[in-house]
Design a protein around this motif. Structure first.
Motif, PDB file in Angstrom:
ATOM      1  N   PHE A   1      21.794 -29.548  18.954  1.00  0.00           N
ATOM      2  CA  PHE A   1      21.034 -28.868  18.605  1.00  0.00           C
ATOM      3  C   PHE A   1      21.626 -26.954  19.477  1.00  0.00           C
ATOM      4  N   SER A   2      20.986 -25.582  18.692  1.00  0.00           N
ATOM      5  CA  SER A   2      21.777 -23.842  18.875  1.00  0.00           C
ATOM      6  C   SER A   2      21.053 -23.471  20.884  1.00  0.00           C
ATOM      7  N   ASN A   3      21.906 -23.126  21.392  1.00  0.00           N
ATOM      8  CA  ASN A   3      20.863 -23.240  23.195  1.00  0.00           C
ATOM      9  C   ASN A   3      20.060 -21.985  22.932  1.00  0.00           C
ATOM     10  N   ILE A   4      20.290 -21.422  21.724  1.00  0.00           N
ATOM     11  CA  ILE A   4      19.440 -20.364  22.584  1.00  0.00           C
ATOM     12  C   ILE A   4      18.249 -20.532  20.947  1.00  0.00           C
ATOM     13  N   VAL A   5      16.564 -21.317  21.374  1.00  0.00           N
ATOM     14  CA  VAL A   5      15.801 -21.116  20.522  1.00  0.00           C
ATOM     15  C   VAL A   5      14.744 -20.435  20.340  1.00  0.00           C
ATOM     16  N   LEU A   6      14.802 -19.883  18.868  1.00  0.00           N
ATOM     17  CA  LEU A   6      12.667 -19.517  18.919  1.00  0.00           C
ATOM     18  C   LEU A   6      12.222 -20.252  18.150  1.00  0.00           C
ATOM     19  N   ASN A   7      11.210 -21.153  18.470  1.00  0.00           N
ATOM     20  CA  ASN A   7      10.075 -22.155  18.018  1.00  0.00           C
ATOM     21  C   ASN A   7       8.999 -22.310  17.978  1.00  0.00           C
ATOM     22  N   LEU A   8       8.313 -23.017  17.710  1.00  0.00           N
ATOM     23  CA  LEU A   8       6.535 -22.335  17.955  1.00  0.00           C
ATOM     24  C   LEU A   8       6.182 -23.606  19.182  1.00  0.00           C
TER      25      LEU A   8
ATOM     26  N   VAL B   1      25.148 -20.368  18.476  1.00  0.00           N
ATOM     27  CA  VAL B   1      24.440 -19.729  19.332  1.00  0.00           C
ATOM     28  C   VAL B   1      22.697 -19.111  19.670  1.00  0.00           C
ATOM     29  N   VAL B   2      22.896 -19.430  17.933  1.00  0.00           N
ATOM     30  CA  VAL B   2      20.595 -19.234  18.020  1.00  0.00           C
ATOM     31  C   VAL B   2      19.898 -19.718  16.619  1.00  0.00           C
ATOM     32  N   GLN B   3      19.230 -19.956  17.351  1.00  0.00           N
ATOM     33  CA  GLN B   3      18.605 -20.559  16.266  1.00  0.00           C
ATOM     34  C   GLN B   3      17.171 -20.290  16.231  1.00  0.00           C
ATOM     35  N   MET B   4      16.943 -19.749  14.256  1.00  0.00           N
ATOM     36  CA  MET B   4      15.316 -18.922  14.896  1.00  0.00           C
ATOM     37  C   MET B   4      14.563 -19.574  13.309  1.00  0.00           C
ATOM     38  N   GLN B   5      13.592 -20.680  14.232  1.00  0.00           N
ATOM     39  CA  GLN B   5      12.786 -20.662  13.621  1.00  0.00           C
ATOM     40  C   GLN B   5      11.777 -19.818  13.260  1.00  0.00           C
ATOM     41  N   THR B   6      10.906 -19.321  14.444  1.00  0.00           N
ATOM     42  CA  THR B   6       9.903 -18.470  14.627  1.00  0.00           C
ATOM     43  C   THR B   6      10.017 -17.344  15.311  1.00  0.00           C
ATOM     44  N   GLY B   7       9.333 -16.072  14.843  1.00  0.00           N
ATOM     45  CA  GLY B   7       9.871 -14.903  15.494  1.00  0.00           C
ATOM     46  C   GLY B   7       9.127 -13.415  15.109  1.00  0.00           C
TER      47      GLY B   7
ATOM     48  N   GLY C   1      29.848 -23.952  14.669  1.00  0.00           N
ATOM     49  CA  GLY C   1      28.620 -23.123  14.418  1.00  0.00           C
ATOM     50  C   GLY C   1      28.600 -21.886  13.726  1.00  0.00           C
ATOM     51  N   VAL C   2      27.022 -21.359  13.871  1.00  0.00           N
ATOM     52  CA  VAL C   2      27.061 -20.125  13.408  1.00  0.00           C
ATOM     53  C   VAL C   2      25.988 -19.287  15.084  1.00  0.00           C
ATOM     54  N   THR C   3      26.563 -18.396  13.905  1.00  0.00           N
ATOM     55  CA  THR C   3      26.111 -17.295  15.363  1.00  0.00           C
ATOM     56  C   THR C   3      24.603 -17.412  16.013  1.00  0.00           C
ATOM     57  N   LEU C   4      23.652 -16.901  14.358  1.00  0.00           N
ATOM     58  CA  LEU C   4      22.924 -16.634  14.848  1.00  0.00           C
ATOM     59  C   LEU C   4      22.687 -17.253  13.226  1.00  0.00           C
ATOM     60  N   ARG C   5      21.440 -18.257  13.139  1.00  0.00           N
ATOM     61  CA  ARG C   5      20.884 -18.907  11.982  1.00  0.00           C
ATOM     62  C   ARG C   5      19.116 -18.368  12.261  1.00  0.00           C
ATOM     63  N   VAL C   6      18.833 -17.683  10.583  1.00  0.00           N
ATOM     64  CA  VAL C   6      17.232 -17.579  10.923  1.00  0.00           C
ATOM     65  C   VAL C   6      17.251 -18.610   9.662  1.00  0.00           C
ATOM     66  N   GLU C   7      16.799 -19.764  10.266  1.00  0.00           N
ATOM     67  CA  GLU C   7      16.733 -20.457   9.332  1.00  0.00           C
ATOM     68  C   GLU C   7      14.804 -21.454  10.240  1.00  0.00           C
ATOM     69  N   THR C   8      13.959 -21.365   9.144  1.00  0.00           N
ATOM     70  CA  THR C   8      12.748 -21.857   9.791  1.00  0.00           C
ATOM     71  C   THR C   8      13.017 -23.394   8.725  1.00  0.00           C
TER      72      THR C   8
ATOM     73  N   LYS D   1      20.985 -10.571  24.019  1.00  0.00           N
ATOM     74  CA  LYS D   1      22.018 -10.080  23.653  1.00  0.00           C
ATOM     75  C   LYS D   1      23.249 -10.365  24.666  1.00  0.00           C
ATOM     76  N   ASP D   2      23.792  -9.986  24.644  1.00  0.00           N
ATOM     77  CA  ASP D   2      24.766  -9.481  25.414  1.00  0.00           C
ATOM     78  C   ASP D   2      25.499 -12.301  25.736  1.00  0.00           C
ATOM     79  N   VAL D   3      25.947 -12.718  25.029  1.00  0.00           N
ATOM     80  CA  VAL D   3      26.124 -13.886  24.555  1.00  0.00           C
ATOM     81  C   VAL D   3      27.743 -14.298  24.299  1.00  0.00           C
ATOM     82  N   VAL D   4      28.085 -15.148  25.138  1.00  0.00           N
ATOM     83  CA  VAL D   4      29.058 -15.989  24.012  1.00  0.00           C
ATOM     84  C   VAL D   4      29.051 -17.122  24.465  1.00  0.00           C
ATOM     85  N   MET D   5      29.342 -18.374  23.442  1.00  0.00           N
ATOM     86  CA  MET D   5      29.554 -19.335  23.297  1.00  0.00           C
ATOM     87  C   MET D   5      30.585 -20.329  22.466  1.00  0.00           C
ATOM     88  N   THR D   6      31.254 -21.007  23.739  1.00  0.00           N
ATOM     89  CA  THR D   6      32.021 -21.881  22.903  1.00  0.00           C
ATOM     90  C   THR D   6      32.063 -22.933  22.868  1.00  0.00           C
TER      91      THR D   6
END
Length: 475
Positions: free
Chosen positions: A222-229, A258-264, A277-284, A245-250
């Protein structure tokens, strides 16, 4: 006049004119040298310009852009009342309940700020409520609470709008909006098989902010920051109006980041830095979002997205649904597979969902991309096809990374685009779409593919099949 008088006169004239002739000859010679030098310099400059131009793709220009001013996405409406969290620390299993109780009490009283001060805290299922802002000091370490029978289970450390609607909320470092990572609070995800951890998941929430986190992962799922239903699975309850904003992950898993955006809708991402991984994944693709062709992602703005030794800085991928617009600028990729990945829509094999492939709005924009190639990228097996036969064989026989889904290898290219007609994709019914791609700058030529864009048609064929060693060993 006597003959010798003519001779004397001729000598005098020759003597007077000779220096002038010699001087002109010398000046002409110097001028020729300068002209030659100037021509050589112009030639060198032209060659340098041609070389520089070969590393720059000017791209397309559009005036139709989404604005990125933060107050368009989040406005602080939280009361100034401030309390200090009363927690035990030292990874006490009581801290999640204690923090939940303090959040609920403060929210019921009208809201305010909860400060978490120095210590190490292990938490799970902490639910943020309306009008509460959690501020975390830079000397605080947040870890998941792995106590009890959690093997094979998924853990959410913070939940925002999962089980009930919330608004006007924030989780930030105490020195809010300071871009110096030394002022950010810390997160740590331990290693282990079967650990699926999300640091924070956003569901039915409006007007939210998350910032100021420096997190060390260990290839967890899992990505550490997730936007989901939310739990209701109602597509009309997607998160809206937020800033992350202002996030760094290793240490990120190649399949996440870092982020997976399913919705938003109307969400700004800014200054995100991921290693792996992928820093910003806008993948529904969440199952409930694929039951109806209704937009769940729109007005997504990304600025300053960086990927290091990972898969990509930005990925967009629709699943079955025709999604809205994204506007991405300031992408940096260093020793990653690609800087940007534009995926065509696809159906997949989950039953009971709508039978269409999905697209993104053609007004979407991705620009100001800077990419540095090299060794250290997380290469997925599906991308082995872009390597020549010898390099492909080496990748197949090489040991995988700790995520067991990628192999360390060489950067492939700047932008992988599976959705464009130029790469052979035809029509929206096949999940094809075009986005506006702006300027791309390569800082070197250390890539498997020379072109700026990598299409499915760039796959290298004719390589012999490689079988893994019988004993299961790898190089």
């Amino acid at each position: 006049m006597k003959k010798y008088d003519f001779e004397i006169l001729a000598v005098l004239l020759f003597t007077m004119l000779s220096p002038v002739v010699l001087s002109c000859s010398s000046e002409s010679s110097d001028k020729d040298i300068l002209m030659l030098e100037d021509k050589e310099e112009q030639k060198d400059q032209k060659e340098q310009e041609e070389q520089d131009n070969s590393l720059i793709h000017e791209g397309e220009i559009t005036s139709d852009r989404l604005t990125d001013n933060e107050d368009r996405f989040y406005v602080n409406k939280i009361p100034l009342t401030e309390i200090v969290a009363s927690l035990k620390g030292d990874c006490s299993t009581q801290d999640s309940q204690l923090l939940n109780e303090q959040i609920e009490a403060l929210s019921n009283a009208g809201g305010g700020v909860i400060k978490i001060q120095n210590g190490t805290y292990c938490i799970k299922s902490v639910q943020l409520r309306s009008n509460v802002h959690i501020k975390i000091d830079s000397d605080v370490v947040i870890q998941p609470d792995l106590s009890g029978n959690v093997a094979g289970k998924n853990i959410n450390m913070f939940l925002v709008g999962e089980n009930f609607y919330v608004e006007n909320v924030a989780i930030t470092n105490s020195d809010e909006d300071n871009t110096d990572p030394s002022t950010w609070f810390k997160g740590e995800i331990p290693s282990g098989d079967n650990i699926g951890v999300r640091f924070v998941e956003f569901g039915h929430v409006n007007n939210f902010k998350f910032s100021g986190l420096s997190l060390t992962d260990n290839y967890s799922r899992f990505s550490n920051i997730v936007l989901n239903l939310p739990a209701s699975n109602n597509v009309d309850e997607a998160s809206s109006n937020g800033v992350i904003k202002d996030v760094v992950m290793t240490g990120m898993h190649v399949g996440y980041g870092v982020v997976q955006m399913q919705t938003g809708k109307s969400v700004l991402y800014k200054n995100l830095d991921g290693q792996g991984g992928v820093t910003l994944r806008v993948e529904t693709g969440a199952a409930a979002t694929n039951q109806i062709n209704k937009v769940t992602v729109n007005d997504v703005v990304g600025r300053q997205l960086t990927s290091r030794n990972g898969d990509a800085a930005f990925n967009m991928s629709p699943h079955r649904v025709d999604q809205g617009r994204v506007d991405i600028e300031g992408v940096v990729s260093i020793n990653s597979t690609h800087a940007v990945q534009i995926a065509a829509g696809f159906i997949g094999n989950k039953p009971g969902l709508i039978e269409r492939k999905g697209t993104f709005d053609s007004r979407s924009y991705i620009g100001n991309i800077t990419v540095t190639g090299g060794v250290g990228a997380q290469i997925k097996s599906k991308d082995f096809k872009y390597f020549d036969c010898d390099d492909r064989r080496a990748l197949i026989l090489k040991c995988q990374n700790p995520d067991n889904e990628s192999t360390q290898g060489h950067s492939i290219g700047a932008v992988r685009d599976n959705a464009a007609a130029e790469g052979g994709c035809t029509g929206p019914d096949n999940g094809c779409y075009e986005v506006v791609v702006g300027k791309i700058t390569k800082t070197n030529t250390d890539f498997e593919q020379e072109d700026f864009f990598v299409f499915p048609t760039n796959a290298i064929g004719g390589c012999p099949q490689v079988t893994e060693p019988i004993d299961g060993s790898c190089n």
